[in-house]
Scaffold this motif. Structure first.
Motif, mmCIF file in Angstrom:
data_model
loop_
_atom_site.group_PDB
_atom_site.id
_atom_site.type_symbol
_atom_site.label_atom_id
_atom_site.label_comp_id
_atom_site.label_asym_id
_atom_site.label_seq_id
_atom_site.Cartn_x
_atom_site.Cartn_y
_atom_site.Cartn_z
ATOM 1 N N GLN A 179 13.125 15.406 -8.865
ATOM 2 C CA GLN A 179 12.344 16.354 -9.217
ATOM 3 C C GLN A 179 10.660 16.004 -9.932
ATOM 4 N N HIS A 180 11.736 15.026 -11.073
ATOM 5 C CA HIS A 180 10.138 14.977 -11.824
ATOM 6 C C HIS A 180 9.732 13.806 -11.591
ATOM 7 N N TYR A 181 9.974 12.559 -10.903
ATOM 8 C CA TYR A 181 9.416 11.771 -10.859
ATOM 9 C C TYR A 181 9.469 11.404 -9.714
ATOM 10 N N PRO A 182 8.439 12.430 -8.799
ATOM 11 C CA PRO A 182 8.066 11.996 -7.471
ATOM 12 C C PRO A 182 7.300 10.712 -6.425
ATOM 13 N N PHE A 183 7.918 9.330 -6.424
ATOM 14 C CA PHE A 183 7.298 8.213 -6.462
ATOM 15 C C PHE A 183 7.459 7.930 -4.915
ATOM 16 N N GLU A 184 7.790 9.151 -4.398
ATOM 17 C CA GLU A 184 8.597 8.089 -2.692
ATOM 18 C C GLU A 184 7.138 9.928 -2.141
ATOM 19 N N VAL A 185 6.639 9.522 -1.132
ATOM 20 C CA VAL A 185 5.384 10.410 -0.693
ATOM 21 C C VAL A 185 6.066 11.313 0.905
ATOM 22 N N ALA A 186 6.674 12.240 0.367
ATOM 23 C CA ALA A 186 6.996 12.727 1.892
ATOM 24 C C ALA A 186 6.663 12.951 3.203
ATOM 25 N N ALA B 150 16.607 4.502 -17.888
ATOM 26 C CA ALA B 150 15.048 4.492 -17.164
ATOM 27 C C ALA B 150 15.219 4.412 -15.970
ATOM 28 N N LEU B 151 15.841 3.599 -14.936
ATOM 29 C CA LEU B 151 15.807 3.930 -13.280
ATOM 30 C C LEU B 151 16.408 4.811 -12.896
ATOM 31 N N LYS B 152 17.718 4.988 -13.906
ATOM 32 C CA LYS B 152 18.825 5.740 -13.711
ATOM 33 C C LYS B 152 18.368 7.552 -13.516
ATOM 34 N N VAL B 153 17.630 7.477 -15.080
ATOM 35 C CA VAL B 153 16.853 8.740 -15.517
ATOM 36 C C VAL B 153 16.431 8.753 -14.138
ATOM 37 N N ILE B 154 15.142 8.120 -13.840
ATOM 38 C CA ILE B 154 14.524 7.842 -12.491
ATOM 39 C C ILE B 154 15.114 8.349 -11.309
ATOM 40 N N HIS B 155 16.621 8.072 -10.764
ATOM 41 C CA HIS B 155 16.403 8.810 -9.628
ATOM 42 C C HIS B 155 17.782 9.614 -9.951
ATOM 43 N N ASP B 156 17.924 9.776 -10.803
ATOM 44 C CA ASP B 156 18.564 11.089 -11.352
ATOM 45 C C ASP B 156 18.257 12.525 -11.551
ATOM 46 N N SER C 152 21.750 -0.700 -0.890
ATOM 47 C CA SER C 152 22.507 -0.645 0.192
ATOM 48 C C SER C 152 22.552 1.049 0.209
ATOM 49 N N GLN C 153 21.547 1.647 -0.984
ATOM 50 C CA GLN C 153 20.402 2.649 0.084
ATOM 51 C C GLN C 153 19.088 2.862 0.921
ATOM 52 N N HIS C 154 18.417 1.493 0.176
ATOM 53 C CA HIS C 154 17.028 0.827 0.696
ATOM 54 C C HIS C 154 17.294 0.279 1.977
ATOM 55 N N ILE C 155 18.291 0.181 3.110
ATOM 56 C CA ILE C 155 18.079 -0.723 4.327
ATOM 57 C C ILE C 155 17.097 -0.383 4.842
ATOM 58 N N SER C 156 16.405 -1.603 4.643
ATOM 59 C CA SER C 156 14.863 -1.247 5.509
ATOM 60 C C SER C 156 13.946 -0.487 4.877
ATOM 61 N N ARG C 157 13.946 -0.613 3.796
ATOM 62 C CA ARG C 157 12.737 -0.218 3.625
ATOM 63 C C ARG C 157 12.145 -0.784 2.398
ATOM 64 N N ASP D 182 0.659 -1.348 0.242
ATOM 65 C CA ASP D 182 -0.034 -0.050 -0.412
ATOM 66 C C ASP D 182 0.555 1.206 -0.061
ATOM 67 N N VAL D 183 2.304 1.085 0.136
ATOM 68 C CA VAL D 183 2.586 2.473 0.280
ATOM 69 C C VAL D 183 3.149 2.785 -1.049
ATOM 70 N N PRO D 184 4.448 3.549 -1.028
ATOM 71 C CA PRO D 184 5.171 3.781 -2.737
ATOM 72 C C PRO D 184 6.448 3.222 -2.111
ATOM 73 N N LYS D 185 6.678 2.734 -3.338
ATOM 74 C CA LYS D 185 8.477 1.475 -3.609
ATOM 75 C C LYS D 185 8.916 2.791 -4.478
ATOM 76 N N PRO D 186 10.493 2.215 -4.022
ATOM 77 C CA PRO D 186 11.386 2.880 -4.685
ATOM 78 C C PRO D 186 11.290 1.400 -6.469
ATOM 79 N N ARG D 187 12.018 2.466 -7.520
ATOM 80 C CA ARG D 187 12.223 1.595 -8.313
ATOM 81 C C ARG D 187 13.639 1.016 -8.811
#
Length: 122
Positions: A112-119, A103-109, A18-23, A6-11
């Motif tokens: 601001q244009h691909y706000p998949f995670e909710v603050a 495409a993943l690299k573009v999304i993560h770079d 290693s940047q997404h431990i416990s997420r 039910d929560v947003p998940k980064p691809r």
């Protein structure tokens, strides 16, 4: 608390584990090897790097090809799968993991244009 589905998940790819431990994450890769117990398997991403996926229950079906795994990244860097989907390669058209990785690299770079995670609000 909302469930992982039910929560947003980064691809992500293997380099981002290693940047997404416990997420919660979403990982797409090609199945490389299934452990004889059926409780773990390895997948390669678009760069050919390997990630380990661990399951709560043994597989009940043959697993091959490209899969999308949703789960949490453990402290060891393995993906503790909540669910997975086999991406069928119909009509002889293979899934292009290298293009997906680009495409993943573009999304993560450009987050601001691909706000998949909710603050978190607060």
């Amino acid at each position: 608390m909302a469930g992982i589905l039910d929560v947003p998940k980064p691809r992500i790819n293997s380099a981002m584990l290693s940047q997404h431990i416990s997420r919660p994450v979403c990982f797409v890769g090609r199945v490389e090897k299934v452990h004889p117990s059926g409780k773990t398997f390895t997948v390669s991403d678009g760069e050919g790097k390997i990630a380990t996926v661990e399951l709560n229950e043994p597989l009940e079906e043959e697993l091959s090809g490209v899969v999308e795994v949703i789960g949490m990244v453990s402290n060891k860097g393995a993906i503790m799968a909540t669910t997975y989907n086999i991406l069928r390669e119909d009509k002889g058209i293979p899934f292009d993991l290298e293009l997906y990785n680009e495409a993943l690299k573009v999304i993560h770079d450009f987050p601001q244009h691909y706000p998949f995670e909710v603050a978190a609000s607060g």
